[in-house]
Design a protein around this motif. Structure first.
Motif, PDB file in Angstrom:
ATOM      1  N   UNK A   4     -10.998   0.416  11.417  1.00 31.46           N
ATOM      2  CA  UNK A   4     -10.497   1.626  11.436  1.00 31.46           C
ATOM      3  C   UNK A   4     -11.099   2.737  10.166  1.00 31.46           C
ATOM      4  N   UNK A   5     -11.735   2.121   9.186  1.00 24.51           N
ATOM      5  CA  UNK A   5     -12.288   2.829   8.103  1.00 24.51           C
ATOM      6  C   UNK A   5     -13.639   3.299   8.438  1.00 24.51           C
ATOM      7  N   UNK A   6     -14.096   3.884   7.341  1.00 23.33           N
ATOM      8  CA  UNK A   6     -15.494   4.584   7.589  1.00 23.33           C
ATOM      9  C   UNK A   6     -16.516   3.916   6.560  1.00 23.33           C
ATOM     10  N   UNK A   7     -16.147   2.716   5.958  1.00 24.44           N
ATOM     11  CA  UNK A   7     -17.038   2.129   4.847  1.00 24.44           C
ATOM     12  C   UNK A   7     -17.535   0.875   5.481  1.00 24.44           C
ATOM     13  N   UNK A   8     -18.970   0.815   5.496  1.00 21.50           N
ATOM     14  CA  UNK A   8     -19.684  -0.453   6.196  1.00 21.50           C
ATOM     15  C   UNK A   8     -19.443  -1.684   5.567  1.00 21.50           C
ATOM     16  N   UNK A  12     -26.335  11.010  -1.352  1.00 22.29           N
ATOM     17  CA  UNK A  12     -24.728  10.794  -1.239  1.00 22.29           C
ATOM     18  C   UNK A  12     -24.214   9.458  -1.376  1.00 22.29           C
ATOM     19  N   UNK A  13     -25.001   8.571  -1.922  1.00 25.14           N
ATOM     20  CA  UNK A  13     -24.479   6.992  -2.160  1.00 25.14           C
ATOM     21  C   UNK A  13     -24.296   7.000  -3.703  1.00 25.14           C
ATOM     22  N   UNK A  32     -10.177   1.242  -1.422  1.00 20.78           N
ATOM     23  CA  UNK A  32     -11.633   1.236  -1.412  1.00 20.78           C
ATOM     24  C   UNK A  32     -12.000   2.021  -0.092  1.00 20.78           C
ATOM     25  N   UNK A  33     -11.480   2.113   0.930  1.00 22.48           N
ATOM     26  CA  UNK A  33     -11.719   2.912   1.853  1.00 22.48           C
ATOM     27  C   UNK A  33     -11.128   4.356   1.603  1.00 22.48           C
ATOM     28  N   UNK A  34     -10.383   4.698   0.822  1.00 25.58           N
ATOM     29  CA  UNK A  34      -9.960   6.010   0.665  1.00 25.58           C
ATOM     30  C   UNK A  34     -10.684   7.010  -0.555  1.00 25.58           C
ATOM     31  N   UNK A  35     -11.114   6.061  -1.593  1.00 22.56           N
ATOM     32  CA  UNK A  35     -11.628   6.671  -2.681  1.00 22.56           C
ATOM     33  C   UNK A  35     -13.132   7.056  -2.562  1.00 22.56           C
ATOM     34  N   UNK A  36     -13.929   6.274  -1.555  1.00 21.50           N
ATOM     35  CA  UNK A  36     -15.167   6.673  -1.335  1.00 21.50           C
ATOM     36  C   UNK A  36     -16.277   6.382  -2.611  1.00 21.50           C
ATOM     37  N   UNK A  53     -18.796  -2.977   1.520  1.00 24.37           N
ATOM     38  CA  UNK A  53     -17.889  -3.922   1.194  1.00 24.37           C
ATOM     39  C   UNK A  53     -18.411  -5.296   1.687  1.00 24.37           C
ATOM     40  N   UNK A  54     -18.447  -6.229   0.957  1.00 26.09           N
ATOM     41  CA  UNK A  54     -18.655  -7.920   1.386  1.00 26.09           C
ATOM     42  C   UNK A  54     -17.281  -8.402   1.243  1.00 26.09           C
TER      43      UNK A  54
END
Length: 335
Positions: A145-149, A61-62, A119-123, A128-129
């Motif tokens: 607040x997002x779920x992306x490292x 799932x990556x 970026x946070x919404x499209x998966x 992110x750097x």
């Protein structure tokens, strides 16, 4: 053995381990013995096995894609030698880890916020750097607040929860200023920057060196630019009435602009005014005279940011990693 006929199962059979162990080795999971890892990688190398990227992505799932967000305009990114050096370290390490890198440039806080929200919404990205360029850009709270490292390059304004990779800017500022003091200079000015935390920290280092050597802070010797050559030239012009005999300039680009101003006034470096910069990028060697400066390991910062982001992706529960890499004084002809 024909590479196209190889499978993870075949690699497992040849290495005498399970299919799951091979998968863990190929995805660089922790807690695998060095002996087992070496045996699997030896088989992979000898057979020329290449993983099926699509199958791996579906299974994990990556996407194996990471983003680099730079809150700056394209002209700054492609003309300031800092960014090519940084992105070289990022690109090399991303490629070595089989990651695709996507670049996002944002010319305003609003555009940056919209980019990060997308970026946070499209998966599509695994992580992110982001370069922590401006203190007043509120990206940190948005990312938390997002779920992306994510990992910052440069210390963000609020460091409690966020991972970042930086250089020891306070130590660099102190090292540069202490060197000028030890060389016997009396009126040591600073051309700093108040746009981000790196500028704040270099100024703190300047103050700390003055205090340790019993020197009072003279506000007439303190000016701020924006890290550009043009601002260095203008701020040097502003400093001349205060008659400094040395200047610590918190970026090499500003230092080159300042030297240009001094030449225009027929002032010699370092005989009339000594200069110490910060960065040690290629223009430092092109300056006339060559620039004494603080070397920061910019490429290493980029490389370590990628490695840290991948660690977070694999182990999201680990505490945030906050690292400041050491700096070094490089003495040349300008001071």
């Amino acid at each position: 053995m024909a590479t196209q006929k190889l499978t993870i199962q075949k690699i497992a059979d040849l290495a005498q381990v399970s299919k799951a162990t091979v998968s863990r080795v190929l995805n660089d999971y922790p807690h695998i013995s060095d002996e087992v890892k070496a045996r699997v990688l030896k088989i992979v190398h000898e057979t020329g096995y290449r993983r099926n990227h699509i199958a791996r992505t579906l299974a994990s799932s990556r996407s194996n894609m990471i983003g680099l967000v730079i809150p700056s305009d394209a002209q700054s990114v492609f003309t300031d030698p800092y960014f090519p050096t940084l992105t070289q370290g990022i690109t090399y390490t991303a490629k070595r880890n089989e990651q695709t890198l996507a670049l996002f440039l944002c010319e305003s806080e609003e555009e940056g916020g919209e980019t990060i929200a997308s970026i946070l919404s499209n998966g599509l990205l695994d992580g992110i750097i982001i370069t922590a360029d401006y203190k007043d850009y509120a990206f940190e709270k948005q990312l938390l607040a997002g779920n992306v490292p994510f990992v910052f390059i440069g210390r963000p304004f609020d460091t409690v929860c966020s991972p970042y990779i930086d250089t020891d800017n306070q130590a660099g500022g102190e090292l540069a200023t202490a060197y000028l003091i030890e060389q016997g200079y009396q009126r040591i000015a600073i051309i700093g920057s108040d746009k981000n935390t790196s500028g704040d920290d270099r100024y703190i280092g300047y103050q700390r060196a003055l205090e340790k050597h019993g020197r009072a802070l003279d506000e007439s010797l303190v000016v701020f630019g924006d890290y550009s050559m043009e601002s260095g030239a203008q701020r040097m012009e502003d400093l001349l009435p205060a008659k400094p005999d040395a200047v610590f300039i918190t970026s090499d680009a500003m230092a080159l602009g300042a030297i240009r101003t001094l030449h225009r006034h027929n002032l010699r470096v370092p005989e009339d005014i000594a200069i110490v910069g910060f960065d040690d990028l290629s223009p430092a060697l092109q300056a006339d005279p060559q620039l004494t400066t603080i070397r920061q390991p910019i490429g290493d910062v980029g490389s370590l940011a990628v490695e840290t982001l991948l660690e977070i992706i694999r182990n999201p529960e680990r505490p945030p990693r906050q690292i400041a890499l050491p700096v070094e004084l490089i003495v040349r002809a300008s001071a």
